[in-house]
Design a protein around this motif. Structure first.
Motif, PDB file in Angstrom:
ATOM      1  N   LYS A 180       2.630 -10.499  15.875  1.00 30.63           N
ATOM      2  CA  LYS A 180       1.770 -10.526  17.060  1.00 30.63           C
ATOM      3  C   LYS A 180       0.302 -10.354  16.663  1.00 30.63           C
ATOM      4  CE  LYS A 180       1.064  -8.264  21.534  1.00 30.63           C
ATOM      5  NZ  LYS A 180       1.477  -7.131  22.411  1.00 30.63           N
ATOM      6  N   GLU A 181       0.068  -9.476  15.692  1.00 32.03           N
ATOM      7  CA  GLU A 181      -1.301  -9.223  15.227  1.00 32.03           C
ATOM      8  C   GLU A 181      -1.911 -10.471  14.602  1.00 32.03           C
ATOM      9  OE1 GLU A 181      -3.722  -6.168  12.230  1.00 32.03           O
ATOM     10  OE2 GLU A 181      -1.561  -6.438  12.038  1.00 32.03           O
ATOM     11  N   TRP A 182      -1.149 -11.165  13.744  1.00 34.39           N
ATOM     12  CA  TRP A 182      -1.749 -12.332  13.091  1.00 34.39           C
ATOM     13  C   TRP A 182      -1.902 -13.507  14.064  1.00 34.39           C
ATOM     14  CZ3 TRP A 182       3.215 -12.319   9.896  1.00 34.39           C
ATOM     15  CH2 TRP A 182       4.072 -13.376  10.217  1.00 34.39           C
ATOM     16  N   GLU A 183      -1.036 -13.584  15.077  1.00 34.98           N
ATOM     17  CA  GLU A 183      -1.192 -14.641  16.081  1.00 34.98           C
ATOM     18  C   GLU A 183      -2.460 -14.417  16.903  1.00 34.98           C
ATOM     19  OE1 GLU A 183       2.502 -14.455  18.154  1.00 34.98           O
ATOM     20  OE2 GLU A 183       3.508 -15.888  16.818  1.00 34.98           O
ATOM     21  N   GLU A 184      -2.711 -13.158  17.278  1.00 31.88           N
ATOM     22  CA  GLU A 184      -3.934 -12.836  18.019  1.00 31.88           C
ATOM     23  C   GLU A 184      -5.165 -13.052  17.143  1.00 31.88           C
ATOM     24  OE1 GLU A 184      -3.338  -8.844  19.297  1.00 31.88           O
ATOM     25  OE2 GLU A 184      -2.015  -9.395  20.978  1.00 31.88           O
ATOM     26  N   HIS A 185      -5.058 -12.676  15.882  1.00 30.01           N
ATOM     27  CA  HIS A 185      -6.167 -12.846  14.940  1.00 30.01           C
ATOM     28  C   HIS A 185      -6.494 -14.328  14.756  1.00 30.01           C
ATOM     29  CE1 HIS A 185      -8.022 -13.155  10.901  1.00 30.01           C
ATOM     30  NE2 HIS A 185      -8.567 -11.993  11.203  1.00 30.01           N
ATOM     31  N   SER A 186      -5.457 -15.143  14.620  1.00 26.76           N
ATOM     32  CA  SER A 186      -5.651 -16.585  14.431  1.00 26.76           C
ATOM     33  C   SER A 186      -6.293 -17.219  15.659  1.00 26.76           C
ATOM     34  CB  SER A 186      -4.315 -17.269  14.132  1.00 26.76           C
ATOM     35  OG  SER A 186      -3.744 -16.766  12.941  1.00 26.76           O
ATOM     36  N   ALA A 187      -5.854 -16.779  16.853  1.00 25.78           N
ATOM     37  CA  ALA A 187      -6.402 -17.339  18.087  1.00 25.78           C
ATOM     38  C   ALA A 187      -7.850 -16.902  18.299  1.00 25.78           C
ATOM     39  CB  ALA A 187      -5.545 -16.903  19.276  1.00 25.78           C
ATOM     40  N   PHE A 188      -8.132 -15.636  18.006  1.00 24.38           N
ATOM     41  CA  PHE A 188      -9.475 -15.096  18.236  1.00 24.38           C
ATOM     42  C   PHE A 188     -10.484 -15.656  17.239  1.00 24.38           C
ATOM     43  CE2 PHE A 188     -12.710 -11.749  17.508  1.00 24.38           C
ATOM     44  CZ  PHE A 188     -13.248 -11.696  18.787  1.00 24.38           C
ATOM     45  N   ARG A 189     -10.070 -15.757  15.977  1.00 24.58           N
ATOM     46  CA  ARG A 189     -10.979 -16.220  14.923  1.00 24.58           C
ATOM     47  C   ARG A 189     -10.970 -17.742  14.757  1.00 24.58           C
ATOM     48  NH1 ARG A 189     -12.280 -12.269  11.012  1.00 24.58           N
ATOM     49  NH2 ARG A 189     -12.526 -10.270  12.082  1.00 24.58           N
ATOM     50  N   SER A 190     -10.084 -18.403  15.486  1.00 23.05           N
ATOM     51  CA  SER A 190      -9.940 -19.862  15.367  1.00 23.05           C
ATOM     52  C   SER A 190      -9.671 -20.275  13.920  1.00 23.05           C
ATOM     53  CB  SER A 190     -11.201 -20.573  15.887  1.00 23.05           C
ATOM     54  OG  SER A 190     -11.405 -20.275  17.244  1.00 23.05           O
ATOM     55  N   VAL A 191      -8.795 -19.526  13.276  1.00 22.01           N
ATOM     56  CA  VAL A 191      -8.392 -19.856  11.905  1.00 22.01           C
ATOM     57  C   VAL A 191      -6.916 -20.231  11.921  1.00 22.01           C
ATOM     58  CG1 VAL A 191     -10.096 -18.384  10.804  1.00 22.01           C
ATOM     59  CG2 VAL A 191      -7.879 -17.424  11.408  1.00 22.01           C
ATOM     60  N   GLY A 192      -6.472 -20.861  10.864  1.00 19.59           N
ATOM     61  CA  GLY A 192      -5.083 -21.291  10.792  1.00 19.59           C
ATOM     62  C   GLY A 192      -4.125 -20.121  10.653  1.00 19.59           C
ATOM     63  N   GLU A 193      -2.848 -20.433  10.760  1.00 16.75           N
ATOM     64  CA  GLU A 193      -1.819 -19.404  10.600  1.00 16.75           C
ATOM     65  C   GLU A 193      -1.820 -18.888   9.170  1.00 16.75           C
ATOM     66  OE1 GLU A 193       1.172 -22.119  11.874  1.00 16.75           O
ATOM     67  OE2 GLU A 193       1.543 -21.010  13.727  1.00 16.75           O
ATOM     68  N   PRO A 194      -1.491 -17.618   8.971  1.00 17.98           N
ATOM     69  CA  PRO A 194      -1.556 -17.041   7.620  1.00 17.98           C
ATOM     70  C   PRO A 194      -0.550 -17.683   6.673  1.00 17.98           C
ATOM     71  CG  PRO A 194      -0.462 -15.537   9.131  1.00 17.98           C
ATOM     72  CD  PRO A 194      -1.012 -16.647   9.964  1.00 17.98           C
ATOM     73  N   ASP A 195      -0.949 -17.792   5.420  1.00 20.59           N
ATOM     74  CA  ASP A 195      -0.052 -18.334   4.403  1.00 20.59           C
ATOM     75  C   ASP A 195       0.011 -17.434   3.171  1.00 20.59           C
ATOM     76  OD1 ASP A 195      -2.556 -18.702   3.347  1.00 20.59           O
ATOM     77  OD2 ASP A 195      -2.468 -20.893   3.264  1.00 20.59           O
ATOM     78  N   THR A 196      -0.602 -16.234   3.280  1.00 24.85           N
ATOM     79  CA  THR A 196      -0.722 -15.355   2.115  1.00 24.85           C
ATOM     80  C   THR A 196      -0.130 -13.979   2.404  1.00 24.85           C
ATOM     81  OG1 THR A 196      -2.742 -16.521   1.472  1.00 24.85           O
ATOM     82  CG2 THR A 196      -2.350 -14.385   0.448  1.00 24.85           C
ATOM     83  N   VAL A 197       0.698 -13.501   1.476  1.00 19.32           N
ATOM     84  CA  VAL A 197       1.370 -12.204   1.588  1.00 19.32           C
ATOM     85  C   VAL A 197       0.743 -11.233   0.595  1.00 19.32           C
ATOM     86  CG1 VAL A 197       3.585 -10.996   1.434  1.00 19.32           C
ATOM     87  CG2 VAL A 197       3.518 -13.373   2.208  1.00 19.32           C
ATOM     88  N   VAL A 198       0.551  -9.988   1.034  1.00 16.56           N
ATOM     89  CA  VAL A 198       0.026  -8.935   0.162  1.00 16.56           C
ATOM     90  C   VAL A 198       1.121  -7.882  -0.017  1.00 16.56           C
ATOM     91  CG1 VAL A 198      -1.765  -7.199  -0.180  1.00 16.56           C
ATOM     92  CG2 VAL A 198      -2.312  -9.331   1.019  1.00 16.56           C
ATOM     93  N   LEU A 199       1.444  -7.585  -1.270  1.00 16.40           N
ATOM     94  CA  LEU A 199       2.470  -6.590  -1.593  1.00 16.40           C
ATOM     95  C   LEU A 199       1.846  -5.475  -2.418  1.00 16.40           C
ATOM     96  CD1 LEU A 199       5.300  -9.056  -2.600  1.00 16.40           C
ATOM     97  CD2 LEU A 199       5.405  -7.513  -0.652  1.00 16.40           C
ATOM     98  N   ARG A 200       2.082  -4.237  -1.997  1.00 16.59           N
ATOM     99  CA  ARG A 200       1.585  -3.080  -2.744  1.00 16.59           C
ATOM    100  C   ARG A 200       2.745  -2.133  -3.040  1.00 16.59           C
ATOM    101  NH1 ARG A 200      -3.666  -0.239  -0.648  1.00 16.59           N
ATOM    102  NH2 ARG A 200      -3.550   0.431  -2.822  1.00 16.59           N
ATOM    103  N   GLY A 201       2.602  -1.397  -4.149  1.00 16.52           N
ATOM    104  CA  GLY A 201       3.628  -0.419  -4.491  1.00 16.52           C
ATOM    105  C   GLY A 201       4.818  -0.996  -5.226  1.00 16.52           C
ATOM    106  N   MET A 202       4.681  -2.202  -5.765  1.00 15.36           N
ATOM    107  CA  MET A 202       5.762  -2.787  -6.557  1.00 15.36           C
ATOM    108  C   MET A 202       5.758  -2.152  -7.959  1.00 15.36           C
ATOM    109  SD  MET A 202       7.545  -4.977  -4.902  1.00 15.36           S
ATOM    110  CE  MET A 202       7.622  -6.243  -3.639  1.00 15.36           C
ATOM    111  N   PRO A 203       6.910  -1.731  -8.472  1.00 12.63           N
ATOM    112  CA  PRO A 203       6.950  -1.157  -9.823  1.00 12.63           C
ATOM    113  C   PRO A 203       6.490  -2.178 -10.867  1.00 12.63           C
ATOM    114  CG  PRO A 203       8.969  -0.658  -8.628  1.00 12.63           C
ATOM    115  CD  PRO A 203       8.223  -1.668  -7.811  1.00 12.63           C
ATOM    116  N   SER A 204       5.450  -1.847 -11.612  1.00 16.67           N
ATOM    117  CA  SER A 204       4.865  -2.790 -12.575  1.00 16.67           C
ATOM    118  C   SER A 204       5.882  -3.279 -13.597  1.00 16.67           C
ATOM    119  CB  SER A 204       3.683  -2.133 -13.298  1.00 16.67           C
ATOM    120  OG  SER A 204       2.616  -1.888 -12.410  1.00 16.67           O
ATOM    121  N   ARG A 205       6.733  -2.373 -14.073  1.00 15.40           N
ATOM    122  CA  ARG A 205       7.647  -2.755 -15.158  1.00 15.40           C
ATOM    123  C   ARG A 205       8.692  -3.777 -14.709  1.00 15.40           C
ATOM    124  NH1 ARG A 205       9.197   2.378 -13.543  1.00 15.40           N
ATOM    125  NH2 ARG A 205      11.412   2.690 -13.041  1.00 15.40           N
TER     126      ARG A 205
END
Length: 346
Positions: A180-205
């Motif tokens: 819902k957040e990215w749909e509102e963000h896309s509509a408000f900013r007139s940008v395309g739908e997101p295509d990028t994922v951010v992952l944090r806390g993944m074990p490096s090894r």
């Protein structure tokens, strides 16, 4: 006259036929959406195998914060074990949920001098790994939300002092709110739908090349995340900020333990499905008992576009600097004091 009546009758039949088709189409569409939702609910309870011996294990995770019922100055930290037992007993007696002690993690506020009277006294997480009691047709998300509602606001009596529990679903686990957040963000900013994922806390090894390095590898990371779709851009590096507050409280701060991954997919659908699958799960390595939590979100900052712009700016600055250096050097070499005198024939 007969022809006119016949045509009118045919028109009426045609209209009725179209209405029936529309109703049938609507029912089919509704049935299709219902089946898709059912598949998603059943998928939420399944362990998903991905590349490199990794798998995504479903679980319910809730964030817990414990406050005093009334503003209170504590002379000593609360007893973690007694707090855990009080919560586990409540879950068992009131909600018929048996929770192993190791699945309830609490960290008490140790520095009482810095704590204000209405600040929390402890915080932590509750995880439910065994979801076998849920039938596959049960709505997993509804059960999780109901559990959070039942726990939120309960009072705990510890050694004659009353405390209140605040419970929330982690933002990283709430796919519907994220979407819902990215749909509102896309509509408000007139940008395309997101295509990028951010992952944090993944074990490096787990993202490193075995017997080569303990640092995350671009190649290994690409292989693992290609499970979700074709990748356009990828960035991976150490994430020393993740879990920093908790590590500082425990005195166990290890550099390079976690990595941050930013992955851009070719298609929005792959990004959408990757986030949906990654929400509400933890990662586990084959042969390891460790189940690693991580944070998943969508890229609000347009990471790769900004990185490209910064790179272009740096290149432009470097080119400008090189040109200035060249002009300066040329001026120095060909200045009046360095001009060779002309030779004339005598």
């Amino acid at each position: 006259m007969f022809v006119s009546k016949f045509l009118c009758k045919n028109d009426q039949n045609s209209i009725l036929y179209k209405k029936k088709r529309l109703r049938f189409s609507a029912k089919s569409e509704g049935r299709k959406m219902s089946e898709e939702k059912k598949e998603e609910e059943e998928e939420a309870l399944k362990t998903l195998e991905i590349e490199n011996g990794l798998r995504l294990v479903p679980r319910v995770k809730l964030n817990l914060v414990i406050y005093p019922s009334t503003p209170l100055t504590l002379s000593h930290p609360i007893d973690e074990w007694k707090t855990k037992r009080a919560l586990i007993d409540f879950l068992h007696t009131s909600l018929s949920l048996t929770l192993p002690e190791e699945d309830l993690h609490l960290t008490r506020h140790k520095n009482l001098k810095k704590r204000k009277r209405d600040d929390p006294v402890a915080a932590g997480t509750l995880r439910v790994w065994d979801l076998s009691f849920l039938p596959t047709t049960n709505r997993y998300l509804e059960w999780r939300n109901r559990l959070a509602e039942n726990l939120n606001g309960i009072e705990l009596n510890l050694e004659g002092v009353k405390f209140k529990l605040a419970v929330t679903v982690p933002a990283s686990d709430d796919f519907n709110s994220m979407k819902k957040e990215w749909e509102e963000h896309s509509a408000f900013r007139s940008v395309g739908e997101p295509d990028t994922v951010v992952l944090r806390g993944m074990p490096s090894r787990w993202f490193a090349e075995p017997r080569v390095s303990s640092k995350p590898s671009m190649l290994v990371t690409h292989t693992i995340l290609s499970t979700f779709g074709k990748i356009r851009n990828l960035n991976v590096g150490e994430d020393n900020e993740y879990g920093k507050d908790e590590s500082e409280n425990s005195g166990d701060l290890v550099s390079g333990l976690y990595c941050k991954i930013v992955v851009q997919f070719d298609k929005y659908k792959d990004c959408h499905d990757a986030i949906r699958v990654l929400c509400g799960r933890s990662m586990q390595k084959q042969g390891s008992r460790l189940k690693a939590d991580y944070e998943v979100s969508w890229d609000k900052d347009r990471f790769f576009r900004n990185s490209r712009n910064q790179s272009e700016d740096k290149n432009s600055m470097a080119s400008s600097s090189a040109a200035d250096n060249y002009r300066s050097e040329a001026s120095r070499r060909h200045g009046p004091e360095n001009v060779r005198p002309r030779r004339f024939k005598e």
